[in-house]
Design a protein around this motif. Structure first.
Motif, PDB file in Angstrom:
ATOM      1  N   GLY A  49       4.846  39.866 -49.077  1.00  0.00           N
ATOM      2  CA  GLY A  49       5.422  38.544 -49.292  1.00  0.00           C
ATOM      3  C   GLY A  49       6.671  38.158 -49.828  1.00  0.00           C
ATOM      4  N   GLY A  50       7.330  39.405 -50.441  1.00  0.00           N
ATOM      5  CA  GLY A  50       8.626  39.160 -51.182  1.00  0.00           C
ATOM      6  C   GLY A  50       9.403  40.104 -50.542  1.00  0.00           C
ATOM      7  N   LEU A  51      10.077  40.678 -51.626  1.00  0.00           N
ATOM      8  CA  LEU A  51      11.235  41.615 -51.147  1.00  0.00           C
ATOM      9  C   LEU A  51      10.710  42.981 -50.510  1.00  0.00           C
ATOM     10  N   LEU A  52       9.433  43.120 -50.807  1.00  0.00           N
ATOM     11  CA  LEU A  52       8.828  44.372 -50.275  1.00  0.00           C
ATOM     12  C   LEU A  52       8.748  44.279 -49.038  1.00  0.00           C
ATOM     13  N   ASP A  53       8.695  43.204 -48.196  1.00  0.00           N
ATOM     14  CA  ASP A  53       8.740  42.706 -46.876  1.00  0.00           C
ATOM     15  C   ASP A  53      10.014  43.594 -46.147  1.00  0.00           C
ATOM     16  N   ARG A  54      11.095  43.757 -46.847  1.00  0.00           N
ATOM     17  CA  ARG A  54      12.419  44.398 -46.337  1.00  0.00           C
ATOM     18  C   ARG A  54      12.246  45.714 -45.929  1.00  0.00           C
ATOM     19  N   ILE A  55      11.209  46.240 -46.470  1.00  0.00           N
ATOM     20  CA  ILE A  55      10.841  47.811 -46.071  1.00  0.00           C
ATOM     21  C   ILE A  55      10.181  47.572 -44.969  1.00  0.00           C
ATOM     22  N   SER A  56      10.649  47.380 -43.837  1.00  0.00           N
ATOM     23  CA  SER A  56       9.823  46.985 -42.706  1.00  0.00           C
ATOM     24  C   SER A  56       9.546  47.952 -41.563  1.00  0.00           C
ATOM     25  N   GLY A  57      10.396  49.173 -41.424  1.00  0.00           N
ATOM     26  CA  GLY A  57      10.327  50.309 -40.692  1.00  0.00           C
ATOM     27  C   GLY A  57      10.230  51.576 -41.202  1.00  0.00           C
ATOM     28  N   PRO A  58       9.543  51.897 -42.303  1.00  0.00           N
ATOM     29  CA  PRO A  58       9.507  53.151 -43.102  1.00  0.00           C
ATOM     30  C   PRO A  58       8.903  54.353 -42.172  1.00  0.00           C
ATOM     31  N   ARG A  59       9.718  55.354 -42.375  1.00  0.00           N
ATOM     32  CA  ARG A  59       8.857  56.684 -41.663  1.00  0.00           C
ATOM     33  C   ARG A  59       8.633  57.616 -42.759  1.00  0.00           C
ATOM     34  N   ALA A  60       7.714  58.238 -43.088  1.00  0.00           N
ATOM     35  CA  ALA A  60       7.280  59.214 -43.819  1.00  0.00           C
ATOM     36  C   ALA A  60       6.882  60.406 -43.218  1.00  0.00           C
ATOM     37  N   PHE A  61       7.092  61.687 -43.809  1.00  0.00           N
ATOM     38  CA  PHE A  61       6.975  62.914 -43.132  1.00  0.00           C
ATOM     39  C   PHE A  61       6.609  63.984 -44.401  1.00  0.00           C
ATOM     40  N   ALA A  62       5.850  65.201 -43.969  1.00  0.00           N
ATOM     41  CA  ALA A  62       5.805  66.268 -45.107  1.00  0.00           C
ATOM     42  C   ALA A  62       6.647  67.509 -44.252  1.00  0.00           C
ATOM     43  N   ALA A  63       6.062  68.323 -44.146  1.00  0.00           N
ATOM     44  CA  ALA A  63       6.983  69.596 -43.612  1.00  0.00           C
ATOM     45  C   ALA A  63       7.555  69.493 -42.327  1.00  0.00           C
ATOM     46  N   ASP A  64       7.203  68.641 -41.451  1.00  0.00           N
ATOM     47  CA  ASP A  64       7.950  68.242 -40.196  1.00  0.00           C
ATOM     48  C   ASP A  64       8.438  67.023 -40.069  1.00  0.00           C
ATOM     49  N   PRO A  65       9.742  66.752 -40.039  1.00  0.00           N
ATOM     50  CA  PRO A  65      10.495  65.287 -40.027  1.00  0.00           C
ATOM     51  C   PRO A  65       9.975  64.835 -38.678  1.00  0.00           C
ATOM     52  N   GLN A  66       9.467  65.372 -37.712  1.00  0.00           N
ATOM     53  CA  GLN A  66       9.232  64.875 -36.298  1.00  0.00           C
ATOM     54  C   GLN A  66       7.712  64.273 -36.432  1.00  0.00           C
ATOM     55  N   ALA A  67       6.933  64.879 -37.460  1.00  0.00           N
ATOM     56  CA  ALA A  67       5.642  64.261 -37.629  1.00  0.00           C
ATOM     57  C   ALA A  67       5.383  63.192 -38.421  1.00  0.00           C
ATOM     58  N   SER A  68       5.371  62.108 -38.084  1.00  0.00           N
ATOM     59  CA  SER A  68       5.380  60.927 -39.071  1.00  0.00           C
ATOM     60  C   SER A  68       3.737  60.781 -39.779  1.00  0.00           C
ATOM     61  N   LEU A  69       3.677  60.331 -40.880  1.00  0.00           N
ATOM     62  CA  LEU A  69       2.401  60.284 -41.550  1.00  0.00           C
ATOM     63  C   LEU A  69       1.999  58.844 -41.520  1.00  0.00           C
ATOM     64  N   PRO A  70       0.877  58.419 -41.524  1.00  0.00           N
ATOM     65  CA  PRO A  70       0.318  56.953 -41.587  1.00  0.00           C
ATOM     66  C   PRO A  70       0.745  56.460 -42.841  1.00  0.00           C
ATOM     67  N   ILE A  71       1.158  55.005 -42.822  1.00  0.00           N
ATOM     68  CA  ILE A  71       1.599  54.383 -43.870  1.00  0.00           C
ATOM     69  C   ILE A  71       0.709  52.992 -43.761  1.00  0.00           C
ATOM     70  N   GLU A  72       0.252  52.574 -44.951  1.00  0.00           N
ATOM     71  CA  GLU A  72      -0.439  51.197 -44.972  1.00  0.00           C
ATOM     72  C   GLU A  72       0.260  50.258 -46.093  1.00  0.00           C
ATOM     73  N   ARG A  73       0.296  49.074 -45.695  1.00  0.00           N
ATOM     74  CA  ARG A  73       0.952  48.257 -46.557  1.00  0.00           C
ATOM     75  C   ARG A  73      -0.074  47.724 -47.735  1.00  0.00           C
TER      76      ARG A  73
END
Length: 224
Positions: A49-73
């Motif tokens: 509801g504030g500045l955290l909303d600017r992080i709108s398209g993050p992508r997280a991964f572990a060993a494989d950069p192409q395998a995105s991990l689920p992210i919940e706000r």
């Protein structure tokens, strides 16, 4: 321009400047990794509801950069589910809008990068602090896989003690970690690199990268 439009434009510039000064860092608790946006030295964590909303398209991964991990706000962070047995976790946010006046020669695109853990001695992001040996306190700051010399690195220790260091001619830097708890290191690299189009056009690229890790043994410290 009307006074109302002038005030709205000024507010937008201030909002962008505040977001541009912030960083993303990761905190791990078992298989849950929390991504915060703010200033770790001040324990400032922006909220949904504030500045955290600017992080709108993050992508997280572990060993494989192409395998995105689920992210919940969540209310004050983004929650990443780490796979069982995973070592280091990384997050990349490239969707921030450029800041600075449109068409100006200093209009800058910010890219936020974050890594949790110092188990892997490899780089997987454009700007990254990489341990020389797993679990060690000596790191190489890499820019697209190559050492980045003579660059400032800021380390925030558990009691929110902050120190600025510089990488040497080989991109190496060593941290002192006397306290038990979480450390967050930040490195910034800005380069003349134009891209985007229309309102998304920019002339500079600003990479902000953090590394967070925990130390088990050391001086005890309790957050207040």
């Amino acid at each position: 321009m009307t006074l109302k439009r002038t005030l709205l434009a000024a507010a937008a510039i201030l909002f962008a400047a505040q977001a541009g000064a912030h960083q993303v860092w990761l905190e791990r608790d078992g298989q849950t990794v929390r991504a915060y946006f703010g200033e770790p030295v001040e324990n400032l964590r922006e909220r949904t509801g504030g500045l955290l909303d600017r992080i709108s398209g993050p992508r997280a991964f572990a060993a494989d950069p192409q395998a995105s991990l689920p992210i919940e706000r969540r209310a004050d962070h983004l929650e990443i589910a780490a796979p069982a047995g995973s070592a280091d976790i990384r997050l990349v946010e490239q969707s921030l809008a450029p800041f600075g006046r449109q068409g100006s020669p200093d209009r800058t695109k910010g890219v936020l990068l974050a890594r949790e853990g110092r188990s892997e001695t490899r780089a997987a992001m454009d700007l990254e602090l990489v341990p020389v040996v797993a679990g060690g306190n000596e790191f190489i700051l890499t820019l697209r896989g190559q050492p980045l010399p003579r660059t400032e690195v800021t380390l925030v220790a558990p009691p929110r003690w902050q120190r600025s260091l510089r990488t040497d001619a080989n991109g190496r830097v060593t941290f002192e970690t006397p306290w038990a708890g979480r450390y967050v290191a930040e490195a910034i690299h800005t380069e003349e690199q134009a891209g985007g189009s229309g309102e998304g056009a920019y002339t500079r690229l600003r990479l902000v990268s953090t590394l967070s890790f925990t130390v088990q043994d050391g001086i005890a410290w309790t957050q207040r």
